[in-house]
Design a protein around this motif. Structure first.
Motif, PDB file in Angstrom:
ATOM      1  N   UNK A 108      21.212  56.275  36.363  1.00  0.00           N
ATOM      2  CA  UNK A 108      20.310  55.616  37.313  1.00  0.00           C
ATOM      3  C   UNK A 108      19.434  54.583  36.619  1.00  0.00           C
ATOM      4  N   UNK A 109      19.280  54.702  35.324  1.00  0.00           N
ATOM      5  CA  UNK A 109      18.456  53.735  34.599  1.00  0.00           C
ATOM      6  C   UNK A 109      19.060  52.329  34.647  1.00  0.00           C
ATOM      7  N   UNK A 110      20.360  52.242  34.892  1.00  0.00           N
ATOM      8  CA  UNK A 110      21.037  50.947  34.870  1.00  0.00           C
ATOM      9  C   UNK A 110      20.847  50.142  36.145  1.00  0.00           C
ATOM     10  N   UNK A 111      20.394  50.764  37.202  1.00  0.00           N
ATOM     11  CA  UNK A 111      20.363  50.102  38.501  1.00  0.00           C
ATOM     12  C   UNK A 111      19.011  49.430  38.751  1.00  0.00           C
ATOM     13  N   UNK A 112      19.082  48.179  39.209  1.00  0.00           N
ATOM     14  CA  UNK A 112      17.877  47.378  39.380  1.00  0.00           C
ATOM     15  C   UNK A 112      17.253  47.508  40.762  1.00  0.00           C
TER      16      UNK A 112
END
Length: 124
Positions: A108-112
């Motif tokens: 989830x850290x990758x999603x803006x």
């Protein structure tokens, strides 16, 4: 990019729900979209994610594999659906739609971009 989820609610164990997420704004920026969920006191985890460019690439979380299907909106709208079957009380969580301009990721850290979330409650 704005994301709006719908379709959450209360369902009995063994039941099904279909969540929808529609994107608006600069949707040309979106490379991948997905669903994550977060239960009280737990980490946000992947449910399912997919590329939107027609290429092969779908991820499912281990806890939902075989029970959920993510699909892309085939019409003019930019969005994704999540069909969830055989729901269990442990599936109770807030479900969030997410989008990313660069990659398809399990993290989830990758999603803006994120929606406001929709509550799914499964009763036993």
């Amino acid at each position: 990019v704005q994301l709006v989820e719908s379709g959450g609610g209360l369902v009995q164990a063994g039941g099904s729900l279909r969540l929808s997420c529609v994107a608006s704004g600069d949707t040309f920026r979106i490379y991948a979209m997905g669903w994550f969920r977060q239960a009280p006191g737990k980490e946000r985890e992947l449910v399912a994610a997919t590329r939107l460019d027609g290429g092969v690439g779908i991820y499912y979380g281990n806890s939902v594999k075989g029970r959920c299907t993510i699909s892309r909106d085939g019409a003019e709208n930019m969005g994704v659906y999540l069909q969830m079957n055989s729901l269990q009380p442990e599936d109770t969580a807030v479900y969030y739609c997410a989008a990313d301009p660069e990659s398809l990721s399990r993290s989830h850290f990758a999603y803006d971009y994120w929606g406001q979330g929709t509550q799914v409650t499964v009763s036993s």
